[in-house]
Motif scaffolding. Structure first.
Motif, PDB file in Angstrom:
ATOM      1  N   LYS A 179       7.202   0.586 -11.112  1.00 29.83           N
ATOM      2  CA  LYS A 179       6.777   1.975 -11.252  1.00 29.83           C
ATOM      3  C   LYS A 179       6.598   2.572  -9.862  1.00 29.83           C
ATOM      4  O   LYS A 179       6.395   1.845  -8.893  1.00 29.83           O
ATOM      5  N   PHE A 180       6.680   3.894  -9.810  1.00 31.71           N
ATOM      6  CA  PHE A 180       6.443   4.565  -8.535  1.00 31.71           C
ATOM      7  C   PHE A 180       5.643   5.832  -8.765  1.00 31.71           C
ATOM      8  O   PHE A 180       5.642   6.398  -9.851  1.00 31.71           O
ATOM      9  N   GLU A 181       4.972   6.265  -7.714  1.00 28.53           N
ATOM     10  CA  GLU A 181       4.280   7.549  -7.738  1.00 28.53           C
ATOM     11  C   GLU A 181       4.359   8.175  -6.362  1.00 28.53           C
ATOM     12  O   GLU A 181       4.058   7.538  -5.356  1.00 28.53           O
ATOM     13  N   SER A 200       0.845  -1.191   0.000  1.00 21.75           N
ATOM     14  CA  SER A 200       0.000   0.000   0.000  1.00 21.75           C
ATOM     15  C   SER A 200       0.880   1.241   0.000  1.00 21.75           C
ATOM     16  O   SER A 200       2.041   1.179   0.441  1.00 21.75           O
ATOM     17  N   PRO A 201       0.337   2.358  -0.445  1.00 23.33           N
ATOM     18  CA  PRO A 201       1.147   3.583  -0.388  1.00 23.33           C
ATOM     19  C   PRO A 201       1.584   3.882   1.039  1.00 23.33           C
ATOM     20  O   PRO A 201       0.839   3.657   1.991  1.00 23.33           O
ATOM     21  N   ALA A 261       6.745  -4.973  -8.177  1.00 22.92           N
ATOM     22  CA  ALA A 261       6.555  -4.164  -6.965  1.00 22.92           C
ATOM     23  C   ALA A 261       6.365  -5.010  -5.704  1.00 22.92           C
ATOM     24  O   ALA A 261       6.945  -4.684  -4.663  1.00 22.92           O
ATOM     25  N   ALA A 285       4.177   5.323  -3.465  1.00 27.35           N
ATOM     26  CA  ALA A 285       3.712   3.961  -3.742  1.00 27.35           C
ATOM     27  C   ALA A 285       4.529   3.326  -4.854  1.00 27.35           C
ATOM     28  O   ALA A 285       4.946   3.999  -5.799  1.00 27.35           O
ATOM     29  N   LEU A 286       4.758   2.045  -4.729  1.00 24.68           N
ATOM     30  CA  LEU A 286       5.381   1.238  -5.776  1.00 24.68           C
ATOM     31  C   LEU A 286       4.295   0.420  -6.458  1.00 24.68           C
ATOM     32  O   LEU A 286       3.402  -0.109  -5.798  1.00 24.68           O
ATOM     33  N   ASN A 287       4.391   0.324  -7.782  1.00 20.11           N
ATOM     34  CA  ASN A 287       3.439  -0.453  -8.574  1.00 20.11           C
ATOM     35  C   ASN A 287       4.203  -1.223  -9.643  1.00 20.11           C
ATOM     36  O   ASN A 287       5.378  -0.991  -9.861  1.00 20.11           O
ATOM     37  N   GLY A 288       3.506  -2.096 -10.329  1.00 20.04           N
ATOM     38  CA  GLY A 288       4.107  -2.855 -11.416  1.00 20.04           C
ATOM     39  C   GLY A 288       4.318  -4.310 -11.028  1.00 20.04           C
ATOM     40  O   GLY A 288       4.131  -4.714  -9.876  1.00 20.04           O
ATOM     41  N   SER A 312       8.818  -4.490  -2.681  1.00 21.33           N
ATOM     42  CA  SER A 312       8.189  -4.039  -1.439  1.00 21.33           C
ATOM     43  C   SER A 312       8.512  -4.965  -0.280  1.00 21.33           C
ATOM     44  O   SER A 312       8.731  -4.513   0.842  1.00 21.33           O
ATOM     45  N   SER A 341       5.990  10.726 -11.016  1.00 20.01           N
ATOM     46  CA  SER A 341       5.931   9.289 -11.297  1.00 20.01           C
ATOM     47  C   SER A 341       7.021   8.905 -12.277  1.00 20.01           C
ATOM     48  O   SER A 341       7.489   9.717 -13.083  1.00 20.01           O
TER      49      SER A 341
END
Length: 146
Positions: free
Chosen positions: A85-87, A2-3, A113, A107-110, A117, A76
């Motif tokens: 990815k990050f934002e 989670s962020p 992630a 937050a990390l995504n992709g 994480s 981002s």
């Protein structure tokens, strides 16, 4: 993951926070994970781009969005061909004539992630909190010089 969401009160106006931390595009002054911010000629505005040079050596193209001077911005980027990815999001709200609330999330995504994480959770949380702490410190120092 989670962020990571953190917030703090700064004894500084939104204008001082913006001029100190974001407008100069020298984010390495407050972000403990950045060695350098490059390609900042566009400045800090909607759709601007820059490059983050991370302490561990990664070079990451970054795009700014939701840029509202003295109020908010998002940044981002991604690496490993978009697998990670990050934002980051910053929101600055006045409390009174001499203080503001800074809310910062990251937050990390992709695809990778969850793995990053898992192994780097403490680094992500610590970097986000450290970034906020530095924003507050730098802004309060600048406000006190006025």
């Amino acid at each position: 993951m989670s962020p990571v969401e953190v917030s703090a009160t700064a004894a500084a106006t939104p204008e001082t926070i913006w001029k100190t931390c974001f407008e100069p595009m020298k984010w390495e002054s407050w972000d403990p994970d950045l060695k350098e911010t490059r390609d900042t000629e566009d400045g800090c505005h909607e759709g601007a781009t820059c490059t983050f040079v991370m302490n561990e050596g990664n070079i990451i193209p970054v795009k700014l969005s939701n840029v509202q001077k003295n109020k908010s911005l998002n940044f981002s980027g991604g690496m490993f061909g978009g697998l990670l990815k990050f934002e980051g999001k910053v929101l600055i709200s006045p409390i009174d004539s001499s203080s503001s609330r800074i809310e910062y999330s990251f937050a990390l995504n992709g695809l990778v992630a969850p793995v990053v994480s898992f192994f780097k959770k403490d680094d992500v949380v610590g970097g986000t909190q450290g970034g906020l702490d530095n924003m507050v410190k730098l802004s309060e120092e600048a406000q006190n010089k006025q």
